[in-house]
Write an enzyme that holds these catalytic residues in place. Structure first.
Site, PDB file in Angstrom:
ATOM      1  N   ARG A  43      53.106  54.125  19.302  1.00 32.40           N
ATOM      2  CA  ARG A  43      52.250  53.152  18.630  1.00 32.40           C
ATOM      3  C   ARG A  43      51.447  52.401  19.675  1.00 32.40           C
ATOM      4  O   ARG A  43      51.922  52.161  20.776  1.00 32.40           O
ATOM      5  CB  ARG A  43      53.091  52.177  17.825  1.00 32.40           C
ATOM      6  CG  ARG A  43      53.828  52.860  16.692  1.00 32.40           C
ATOM      7  CD  ARG A  43      54.750  51.907  16.023  1.00 32.40           C
ATOM      8  NE  ARG A  43      55.764  51.456  16.975  1.00 32.40           N
ATOM      9  CZ  ARG A  43      56.933  50.956  16.653  1.00 32.40           C
ATOM     10  NH1 ARG A  43      57.255  50.820  15.394  1.00 32.40           N
ATOM     11  NH2 ARG A  43      57.794  50.592  17.557  1.00 32.40           N
ATOM     12  N   ASP A  45      48.930  48.877  20.400  1.00 35.41           N
ATOM     13  CA  ASP A  45      48.700  47.506  19.943  1.00 35.41           C
ATOM     14  C   ASP A  45      47.233  47.287  19.612  1.00 35.41           C
ATOM     15  O   ASP A  45      46.372  48.117  19.912  1.00 35.41           O
ATOM     16  CB  ASP A  45      49.119  46.514  21.041  1.00 35.41           C
ATOM     17  CG  ASP A  45      50.603  46.563  21.344  1.00 35.41           C
ATOM     18  OD1 ASP A  45      51.391  46.835  20.417  1.00 35.41           O
ATOM     19  OD2 ASP A  45      50.982  46.331  22.512  1.00 35.41           O
ATOM     20  N   TYR A 103      49.379  55.528  30.565  1.00 37.79           N
ATOM     21  CA  TYR A 103      48.554  54.379  30.209  1.00 37.79           C
ATOM     22  C   TYR A 103      47.615  54.107  31.373  1.00 37.79           C
ATOM     23  O   TYR A 103      48.013  54.191  32.536  1.00 37.79           O
ATOM     24  CB  TYR A 103      49.409  53.129  29.973  1.00 37.79           C
ATOM     25  CG  TYR A 103      50.131  53.132  28.659  1.00 37.79           C
ATOM     26  CD1 TYR A 103      49.597  52.474  27.558  1.00 37.79           C
ATOM     27  CD2 TYR A 103      51.356  53.777  28.509  1.00 37.79           C
ATOM     28  CE1 TYR A 103      50.262  52.457  26.338  1.00 37.79           C
ATOM     29  CE2 TYR A 103      52.024  53.772  27.298  1.00 37.79           C
ATOM     30  CZ  TYR A 103      51.468  53.108  26.227  1.00 37.79           C
ATOM     31  OH  TYR A 103      52.124  53.105  25.026  1.00 37.79           O
ATOM     32  N   ARG A 191      51.960  46.792  30.164  1.00 37.53           N
ATOM     33  CA  ARG A 191      51.132  45.588  30.226  1.00 37.53           C
ATOM     34  C   ARG A 191      51.785  44.552  31.150  1.00 37.53           C
ATOM     35  O   ARG A 191      51.126  43.908  31.934  1.00 37.53           O
ATOM     36  CB  ARG A 191      50.973  45.021  28.814  1.00 37.53           C
ATOM     37  CG  ARG A 191      49.858  44.027  28.673  1.00 37.53           C
ATOM     38  CD  ARG A 191      49.700  43.584  27.248  1.00 37.53           C
ATOM     39  NE  ARG A 191      49.100  44.629  26.439  1.00 37.53           N
ATOM     40  CZ  ARG A 191      48.637  44.442  25.212  1.00 37.53           C
ATOM     41  NH1 ARG A 191      48.736  43.254  24.667  1.00 37.53           N
ATOM     42  NH2 ARG A 191      48.102  45.427  24.531  1.00 37.53           N
TER      43      ARG A 191
END
Length: 193
Positions: A43, A45, A103, A191
């Protein structure tokens, strides 16, 4: 699939919110007449973009895949696209069959943020010490307990130990890129890193 996440409230269907999963499911259902549930490798954000996110779904159809992809994309909004479509083995699962994830974070490291990169780069005015960032990143690579980097400790059902294959930092002019590759990540772990 690929998408620009700027105007989405993330991947997962949420009541009253525009999400990538909802757009894909609604358009595929309207195209095929079948109630389709689309599952993703992970998933994302709100505001997160994707270039190669893997999804899977079950569909009984005789429509050739090339035509299905073209028809599906013609119904989707411009900020989400099905880039590739193929038949898989029956036990394939986008999440559990994934062997790794990547990422990429982009930072615009200059006093003034250029308008053409504002949707895709975080803006940091002070000069970043990329050499120090590279040195620090090496200590995070490998198999570690990343509980301290999880935004929601206690939520992770499979534990907090993960293997971070690599964490690379590079600069090209005003752009700094951070690339994290791993077997999987905790909630908001990259993050936080």
């Amino acid at each position: 699939i690929a998408y620009d996440g700027t105007d989405f409230s993330g991947w997962q269907v949420q009541t009253g919110q525009r999400t990538v999963q909802l757009e894909l499911e609604q358009k595929l259902t309207s195209l095929t007449g079948q109630d389709i549930r689309v599952n993703a490798s992970g998933r994302t954000d709100t505001g997160v973009h994707a270039r190669g996110q893997v999804i899977h779904f079950d569909l009984a159809t005789r429509i050739p895949l090339a035509r299905l992809k073209l028809a599906w994309n013609s119904r989707l909004p411009a900020d989400v696209r099905v880039m590739s479509l193929q038949t898989t083995r029956p036990d394939f699962d986008a999440r559990f069959s994934a062997t790794g994830k990547e990422y990429r974070y982009f930072i615009w490291n200059e006093a003034i943020l250029r308008p053409d990169v504002r949707r895709y780069h975080h803006h940091v005015r002070p000069k970043l010490d990329v050499k120090a960032m590279k040195q620090a990143s090496r200590h995070l690579e490998g198999r570690h307990d990343f509980a301290a980097f999880c935004a929601n400790p206690g939520y992770e059902r499979e534990g907090t130990v993960r293997r971070l294959y690599s964490l690379k930092v590079s600069r090209c002019g005003s752009a700094v890129m951070i690339v994290a590759q791993g077997e999987g990540f905790l909630y908001k772990m990259v993050r936080s890193l």
